[in-house]
Design a protein around this motif. Structure first.
Motif, PDB file in Angstrom:
ATOM      1  N   SER A 128       0.827  -1.197   0.000  1.00 38.30           N
ATOM      2  CA  SER A 128       0.000   0.000   0.000  1.00 38.30           C
ATOM      3  C   SER A 128       0.869   1.258   0.000  1.00 38.30           C
ATOM      4  N   GLN A 129       1.956   1.253   0.770  1.00 37.26           N
ATOM      5  CA  GLN A 129       2.850   2.409   0.836  1.00 37.26           C
ATOM      6  C   GLN A 129       3.527   2.671  -0.508  1.00 37.26           C
ATOM      7  N   VAL A 130       4.027   1.604  -1.135  1.00 40.72           N
ATOM      8  CA  VAL A 130       4.735   1.756  -2.408  1.00 40.72           C
ATOM      9  C   VAL A 130       3.801   2.284  -3.485  1.00 40.72           C
ATOM     10  N   LEU A 131       2.612   1.694  -3.580  1.00 37.72           N
ATOM     11  CA  LEU A 131       1.672   2.108  -4.622  1.00 37.72           C
ATOM     12  C   LEU A 131       1.129   3.511  -4.364  1.00 37.72           C
ATOM     13  N   ARG A 132       0.984   3.881  -3.088  1.00 39.44           N
ATOM     14  CA  ARG A 132       0.545   5.238  -2.762  1.00 39.44           C
ATOM     15  C   ARG A 132       1.571   6.261  -3.248  1.00 39.44           C
ATOM     16  N   TYR A 133       2.849   5.895  -3.158  1.00 38.79           N
ATOM     17  CA  TYR A 133       3.920   6.782  -3.614  1.00 38.79           C
ATOM     18  C   TYR A 133       3.769   7.087  -5.103  1.00 38.79           C
ATOM     19  N   PHE A 134       3.276   6.102  -5.861  1.00 41.56           N
ATOM     20  CA  PHE A 134       3.088   6.281  -7.305  1.00 41.56           C
ATOM     21  C   PHE A 134       1.666   6.720  -7.659  1.00 41.56           C
ATOM     22  N   GLY A 135       0.908   7.137  -6.647  1.00 47.59           N
ATOM     23  CA  GLY A 135      -0.418   7.686  -6.895  1.00 47.59           C
ATOM     24  C   GLY A 135      -1.509   6.663  -7.084  1.00 47.59           C
ATOM     25  N   GLU A 136      -1.255   5.407  -6.696  1.00 46.10           N
ATOM     26  CA  GLU A 136      -2.259   4.360  -6.838  1.00 46.10           C
ATOM     27  C   GLU A 136      -2.807   3.975  -5.477  1.00 46.10           C
ATOM     28  N   GLN A 137      -4.024   3.455  -5.474  1.00 44.43           N
ATOM     29  CA  GLN A 137      -4.666   3.007  -4.243  1.00 44.43           C
ATOM     30  C   GLN A 137      -4.632   1.487  -4.172  1.00 44.43           C
ATOM     31  N   PHE A 138      -4.334   0.969  -2.983  1.00 45.51           N
ATOM     32  CA  PHE A 138      -4.270  -0.481  -2.791  1.00 45.51           C
ATOM     33  C   PHE A 138      -4.766  -0.792  -1.387  1.00 45.51           C
ATOM     34  N   SER A 139      -5.733  -1.697  -1.297  1.00 44.75           N
ATOM     35  CA  SER A 139      -6.282  -2.070   0.001  1.00 44.75           C
ATOM     36  C   SER A 139      -5.366  -3.081   0.684  1.00 44.75           C
ATOM     37  N   PRO A 140      -4.973  -2.819   1.935  1.00 43.10           N
ATOM     38  CA  PRO A 140      -4.133  -3.782   2.669  1.00 43.10           C
ATOM     39  C   PRO A 140      -4.757  -5.168   2.761  1.00 43.10           C
ATOM     40  N   ALA A 141      -6.094  -5.230   2.710  1.00 44.85           N
ATOM     41  CA  ALA A 141      -6.762  -6.526   2.780  1.00 44.85           C
ATOM     42  C   ALA A 141      -6.406  -7.401   1.589  1.00 44.85           C
ATOM     43  N   ASP A 142      -6.005  -6.777   0.463  1.00 40.77           N
ATOM     44  CA  ASP A 142      -5.646  -7.535  -0.734  1.00 40.77           C
ATOM     45  C   ASP A 142      -4.200  -8.026  -0.716  1.00 40.77           C
ATOM     46  N   CYS A 143      -3.459  -7.646   0.328  1.00 43.16           N
ATOM     47  CA  CYS A 143      -2.059  -8.073   0.427  1.00 43.16           C
ATOM     48  C   CYS A 143      -1.960  -9.536   0.809  1.00 43.16           C
ATOM     49  N   HIS A 144      -2.917 -10.021   1.610  1.00 47.26           N
ATOM     50  CA  HIS A 144      -2.963 -11.421   2.038  1.00 47.26           C
ATOM     51  C   HIS A 144      -1.662 -11.865   2.706  1.00 47.26           C
ATOM     52  N   GLY A 145      -1.066 -10.974   3.469  1.00 48.23           N
ATOM     53  CA  GLY A 145       0.108 -11.361   4.243  1.00 48.23           C
ATOM     54  C   GLY A 145       1.368 -11.574   3.446  1.00 48.23           C
ATOM     55  N   THR A 146       1.469 -10.974   2.271  1.00 46.67           N
ATOM     56  CA  THR A 146       2.664 -11.185   1.447  1.00 46.67           C
ATOM     57  C   THR A 146       3.768 -10.178   1.726  1.00 46.67           C
ATOM     58  N   CYS A 147       3.531  -9.178   2.579  1.00 49.26           N
ATOM     59  CA  CYS A 147       4.612  -8.306   3.034  1.00 49.26           C
ATOM     60  C   CYS A 147       4.842  -8.584   4.515  1.00 49.26           C
ATOM     61  N   ASP A 148       5.975  -8.165   5.045  1.00 45.61           N
ATOM     62  CA  ASP A 148       6.323  -8.511   6.420  1.00 45.61           C
ATOM     63  C   ASP A 148       5.354  -7.919   7.437  1.00 45.61           C
ATOM     64  N   ASN A 149       4.877  -6.690   7.195  1.00 47.94           N
ATOM     65  CA  ASN A 149       3.973  -6.070   8.156  1.00 47.94           C
ATOM     66  C   ASN A 149       2.629  -6.784   8.223  1.00 47.94           C
ATOM     67  N   CYS A 150       2.075  -7.122   7.076  1.00 44.52           N
ATOM     68  CA  CYS A 150       0.786  -7.818   7.063  1.00 44.52           C
ATOM     69  C   CYS A 150       0.930  -9.256   7.560  1.00 44.52           C
ATOM     70  N   ALA A 151       2.067  -9.870   7.297  1.00 46.39           N
ATOM     71  CA  ALA A 151       2.283 -11.261   7.710  1.00 46.39           C
ATOM     72  C   ALA A 151       2.321 -11.401   9.229  1.00 46.39           C
ATOM     73  N   ARG A 152       2.713 -10.326   9.928  1.00 48.01           N
ATOM     74  CA  ARG A 152       2.783 -10.389  11.391  1.00 48.01           C
ATOM     75  C   ARG A 152       1.418 -10.282  12.058  1.00 48.01           C
ATOM     76  N   HIS A 153       0.422  -9.838  11.308  1.00 51.62           N
ATOM     77  CA  HIS A 153      -0.919  -9.633  11.870  1.00 51.62           C
ATOM     78  C   HIS A 153      -0.843  -8.741  13.105  1.00 51.62           C
ATOM     79  N   GLY A 154       0.074  -7.781  13.069  1.00 52.00           N
ATOM     80  CA  GLY A 154       0.288  -6.944  14.247  1.00 52.00           C
ATOM     81  C   GLY A 154      -0.848  -5.967  14.487  1.00 52.00           C
ATOM     82  N   VAL A 155      -1.124  -5.719  15.751  1.00 55.04           N
ATOM     83  CA  VAL A 155      -2.101  -4.706  16.132  1.00 55.04           C
ATOM     84  C   VAL A 155      -1.324  -3.572  16.787  1.00 55.04           C
ATOM     85  N   PHE A 156      -1.400  -2.395  16.208  1.00 58.16           N
ATOM     86  CA  PHE A 156      -0.624  -1.248  16.664  1.00 58.16           C
ATOM     87  C   PHE A 156      -1.545  -0.162  17.202  1.00 58.16           C
ATOM     88  N   GLU A 157      -0.985   0.673  18.024  1.00 63.81           N
ATOM     89  CA  GLU A 157      -1.715   1.821  18.538  1.00 63.81           C
ATOM     90  C   GLU A 157      -0.780   3.022  18.558  1.00 63.81           C
TER      91      GLU A 157
END
Length: 255
Positions: free
Chosen positions: A50-79
Motif C-alpha cells: 500500500s505504501q509503495v503504490l501510494r507513492y506512485f499515486g495508486e490506491q491499494f487495500s491492505p486486505a488484498d495483500c494477504h500477508g505477502t509483506c512482512d507487516n501484514c504477515a505479522r498480523h500486528g495490532v498497533f496503537e
C-alpha cells in the motif's frame, strides 16, 4: 524482494551528498528522498504494498495483500501513543551532552544513557537526571524512538570524521526540537500493543487483522535484493570503538 536497511546508512548517504558538487536545492531534494526511504523502512505497521503504490499515486487495500509483506504477515495490532514527554527527555539528553568531549551524543549513547546502561560512559553520568528514565523500553524500541525523532526533524544527525579517520554520526537538536516545549506540541509514534504499558494511548488501533497468508505456489520464490554494504569504518560507534555496537541491519519484506 527483500530490502536490507540500517539507520546509519542515512547519515552516510547525507554525508556523501554534502561532500558532492551541486546546488543546495538539488542536495536538499536528494536528502528528502532519503528521508522518504527511511520513513518507509521504519514503518513496521502499515502494508508495504500500500505504501509503495501510494507513492506512485495508486490506491491499494491492505486486505488484498494477504500477508505477502512482512507487516501484514505479522498480523500486528498497533496503537498510536503520545511520546511527547519521552521526546523532551531525549532532547534534553542530546542538548546536555553535546558540549562533552568524551560523551558526545550518538543514537547508541543516548539510548544507553536513557535506559540506564552501566557501561563505562553511561555509568559516569549515573547521577544525571534522565539516566535510566527510559528503562521500561526495550533497547530496540528506545532506538526506534530516537530514530523517529531524527526522521521527524526533532533531532538531526550529522556525520563527522574523527582524528582516527572514522565517520561518526552525532546527534544535534533540530528546529522542531527547539519548539518541542511550546504549549500544544505533541509527538506521537506507533507501538505494538505488547510494548510498555506506561505510555498513554492517544489513538485507536491503526491496523486491522488481515487474512492468513495464502500458500505460495510451488516453484515460485521471492526475489531477493540487497543494498550495497557500507565499509566497516562507517559502523564506528563512539562509545565502544569501531564496529563494536553497530546498529543492526533490519530486513524488510517488501512483498
Amino acid at each position: 524482494c527483500v530490502l536490507f536497511y540500517r539507520h546509519s546508512d542515512k547519515s552516510i548517504l547525507e554525508f556523501l551528498i554534502d561532500k558532492s558538487e551541486g546546488p543546495h536545492q538539488m542536495k536538499q531534494r536528494q536528502k528528502d528522498m532519503i528521508k522518504d526511504v527511511v520513513t518507509y523502512c521504519q514503518n513496521d505497521s502499515d502494508c508495504r504494498r500500500s505504501q509503495v503504490l501510494r507513492y506512485f499515486g495508486e490506491q491499494f487495500s491492505p486486505a488484498d495483500c494477504h500477508g505477502t509483506c512482512d507487516n501484514c504477515a505479522r498480523h500486528g495490532v498497533f496503537e498510536t501513543r503520545d511520546i511527547t514527554k519521552e521526546a523532551q527527555m531525549i532532547v534534553s539528553i542530546v542538548r546536555d551532552t553535546s558540549p562533552m568531549k568524551t560523551n558526545r551524543p550518538t543514537v547508541s549513547s543516548v539510548v544507553n544513557l536513557w535506559r540506564g546502561s552501566m557501561n563505562q560512559k553511561s555509568k559516569a553520568l549515573s547521577n544525571y537526571p534522565w539516566h535510566g528514565k527510559g528503562k521500561e523500553f526495550s533497547k530496540s524500541d528506545a532506538t526506534r524512538l530516537v530514530q523517529h525523532l531524527v526522521t521527524t526533524g526533532i533531532l538531526v544527525d550529522k556525520t563527522e570524521t574523527t582524528s582516527a579517520g572514522y565517520s561518526v554520526s552525532y546527534l544535534h537538536v533540530g528546529r522542531a526540537g527547539n519548539e518541542l516545549n511550546r504549549k500544544g506540541k505533541q509527538v506521537c509514534m506507533k507501538f505494538p500493543k505488547s510494548s510498555p504499558k506506561s505510555l498513554e494511548t492517544s489513538g485507536e488501533t491503526s491496523q486491522d487483522e488481515f487474512e492468513k497468508p495464502k500458500p505460495r505456489a510451488k516453484g515460485k520464490s521471492r526475489a531477493r535484493a540487497t543494498l550495497p554494504v557500507m565499509p566497516q569504518e562507517f559502523g564506528y560507534d563512539s562509545d565502544n570503538g569501531p564496529d563494536a555496537n553497530k546498529t543492526p541491519t533490519m530486513m524488510v519484506g517488501v512483498g
